[in-house]
Enzyme design. Structure first.
Site, PDB file in Angstrom:
ATOM      1  N   GLY A  14      55.159  40.317  34.826  1.00 30.00           N
ATOM      2  CA  GLY A  14      55.092  39.110  35.664  1.00 30.00           C
ATOM      3  C   GLY A  14      56.385  38.321  35.552  1.00 30.00           C
ATOM      4  N   ASP A 106      54.626  41.260  26.719  1.00 35.54           N
ATOM      5  CA  ASP A 106      54.067  42.237  25.789  1.00 35.54           C
ATOM      6  C   ASP A 106      54.066  43.673  26.327  1.00 35.54           C
ATOM      7  OD1 ASP A 106      51.006  42.622  24.232  1.00 35.54           O
ATOM      8  OD2 ASP A 106      52.801  41.850  23.256  1.00 35.54           O
ATOM      9  N   SER A 108      55.816  44.982  28.700  1.00 34.70           N
ATOM     10  CA  SER A 108      57.194  45.471  28.877  1.00 34.70           C
ATOM     11  C   SER A 108      57.780  45.882  27.532  1.00 34.70           C
ATOM     12  CB  SER A 108      58.073  44.376  29.480  1.00 34.70           C
ATOM     13  OG  SER A 108      57.418  43.791  30.568  1.00 34.70           O
ATOM     14  N   THR A 128      57.498  35.177  29.572  1.00 36.13           N
ATOM     15  CA  THR A 128      56.222  35.180  30.296  1.00 36.13           C
ATOM     16  C   THR A 128      55.683  33.760  30.269  1.00 36.13           C
ATOM     17  OG1 THR A 128      53.856  35.722  30.114  1.00 36.13           O
ATOM     18  CG2 THR A 128      55.184  36.153  28.170  1.00 36.13           C
ATOM     19  N   ASP A 130      52.807  32.919  29.962  1.00 38.01           N
ATOM     20  CA  ASP A 130      51.594  32.842  29.133  1.00 38.01           C
ATOM     21  C   ASP A 130      51.850  32.469  27.671  1.00 38.01           C
ATOM     22  OD1 ASP A 130      50.163  33.531  31.343  1.00 38.01           O
ATOM     23  OD2 ASP A 130      49.846  35.616  30.779  1.00 38.01           O
ATOM     24  N   ASP A 132      52.287  34.315  25.149  1.00 40.44           N
ATOM     25  CA  ASP A 132      51.342  35.067  24.321  1.00 40.44           C
ATOM     26  C   ASP A 132      51.984  36.228  23.560  1.00 40.44           C
ATOM     27  OD1 ASP A 132      51.874  36.586  26.548  1.00 40.44           O
ATOM     28  OD2 ASP A 132      49.804  37.173  26.909  1.00 40.44           O
ATOM     29  N   ARG A 165      35.107  11.969  41.387  1.00 43.14           N
ATOM     30  CA  ARG A 165      34.670  13.367  41.319  1.00 43.14           C
ATOM     31  C   ARG A 165      35.066  14.013  39.992  1.00 43.14           C
ATOM     32  NH1 ARG A 165      36.885  15.157  47.233  1.00 43.14           N
ATOM     33  NH2 ARG A 165      34.999  14.734  48.398  1.00 43.14           N
ATOM     34  N   ARG A 174      45.533  35.427  31.614  1.00 42.30           N
ATOM     35  CA  ARG A 174      44.460  36.421  31.694  1.00 42.30           C
ATOM     36  C   ARG A 174      43.835  36.659  30.332  1.00 42.30           C
ATOM     37  NH1 ARG A 174      46.523  41.450  34.653  1.00 42.30           N
ATOM     38  NH2 ARG A 174      46.503  40.176  36.519  1.00 42.30           N
ATOM     39  N   LYS A 217      33.008   6.508  32.245  1.00 43.17           N
ATOM     40  CA  LYS A 217      33.998   7.301  33.001  1.00 43.17           C
ATOM     41  C   LYS A 217      33.503   7.545  34.424  1.00 43.17           C
ATOM     42  CE  LYS A 217      36.600   9.795  29.532  1.00 43.17           C
ATOM     43  NZ  LYS A 217      37.128  11.042  29.030  1.00 43.17           N
TER      44      LYS A 217
END
Ligand code: F6P
Length: 323
Positions: A14, A106, A108, A128, A130, A132, A165, A174, A217
């Site tokens: 990515g 990772d 790669s 990345t 992420d 991670d 809302r 992921r 709230k």
């Protein structure tokens, strides 16, 4: 005859903001230290197809601020096979490449490890959104992605406040909740759901919303990591259980693009320069990493065995501050 050593550089997996800054650092430091530098397009696919060309200092001009990757990127299934890795080594040799710099995540790095273990020198740079990769506390692109998400949260909060809302926001990750936990804290979320931690929707989402309502709230934010998913269904469930009008937003690939932050540009520059310096000093098969803010490196096999988990304190802090 040209006796200069040649470095190949590719981006894989990515894309992440700051990859271009890393490519620039590899190309310019490579040339500075007397290497030829070849840019390989579309990751390992380009290596297998011989899709590459020599780069010079001007090839990476006007680049440091650009998101994505000029080398483009891909996920190669052929490179996951033994025959694919052998073919990659053959192609690298055909083009006179002596060592490969892999900028990616990772997956790669696993490709780079296969090359290294067959005797072809590699150097890995973590990039990345992420964050991670276990050997490093930071991966290029993470800060930019966090700021992109934060910008979206601030906008979502405006409309959530106006309509009283609840917003359910699904962010990328992921397998990892680093984006989710950080933006939950920076965005003041009532609840955050991570792939690393089992959850009970009534205890972890409905209860904090009800408690918040009892304390006065009027609007709420729930952050869900992509790895858990189901933002739309979770939003429907919240509305049914609490009567608070709820909307789901899935941010998606907007999180991967954009001009890198200063932190990502500087980190990418430091990591890229470090990778080339290692090659210049005769090292190989290392993963460039950050530890306590300093740039360091680990053996690729050791790095890929390391484990990383979300700091429990971060989860606790979010709970306390959501009061
Ligand atoms: O770059 C990492 C990541 O953003 C993950 O969080 C996400 O699951 C994945 O990439 C999606 O990538 P793609 O849509 O390119 O397959």
């Amino acid at each position: 005859m040209n006796n200069k050593r040649t470095i190949g550089v590719l981006t894989s997996g990515g894309d992440a903001p700051g990859m271009n800054a890393a490519v620039r650092a590899v190309v310019r430091s490579g040339i500075y230290y007397g290497f030829n530098v070849i840019g390989i397009r579309k990751g390992y696919e380009g290596l297998l197809n011989g899709d590459m060309e020599e780069m010079n200092v001007r090839s990476v001009g006007d680049l440091i601020h650009r998101g994505g990757t000029i080398l483009q990127t891909a996920r190669s299934s052929e490179f996951n096979t033994d025959a694919g890795v052998e073919k990659g080594i053959t192609m690298a040799k055909v083009f006179g490449i002596d060592a490969l710099v892999v900028i990616g995540g990772d997956g790669s790095f696993r490709g780079a490890k296969d090359l290294s273990n067959k005797g072809f020198p590699t150097m890995c740079i973590p990039a990345t959104i992420d964050n991670d990769i276990a050997s490093t506390e930071y991966t290029i692109g993470f800060d930019t992605a966090l700021n992109t998400v934060q910008d979206a949260i601030d906008k979502i909060r405006d409309t959530a406040y106006s309509h009283e809302r609840c917003s359910v926001l699904e962010v990328m990750g992921r397998k990892a909740g680093y984006i989710a936990i950080n933006v939950a804290i920076s965005g003041g979320a009532e609840a955050v759901i991570l792939p690393e931690k089992k959850f009970d929707i009534d205890v972890d989402i409905i209860k904090p919303i009800m408690d918040g309502r009892n304390r006065g709230k009027k609007h709420y934010l729930v952050v869900i990591a992509e790895g858990v998913g189901g933002a739309v269904e979770i939003a429907e469930y919240i509305e049914k259980k609490t009567d608070v009008k709820t909307r789901a937003t899935i941010l998606g690939h907007i999180q991967r693009g954009g001009s890198p932050t200063v932190y990502d540009r500087v980190t990418a520059s430091r990591m890229g320069a470090h990778a080339v310096k290692l090659l210049k000093d005769g090292h190989k098969d290392r993963v460039v990493s950050m530890q306590q803010g300093l740039i360091t490196d680990f053996d690729i096999n050791e790095a890929l065995l390391m484990k990383k988990t979300i700091d429990k304190e971060m989860i606790e802090i979010n709970k306390i501050l959501a009061l």
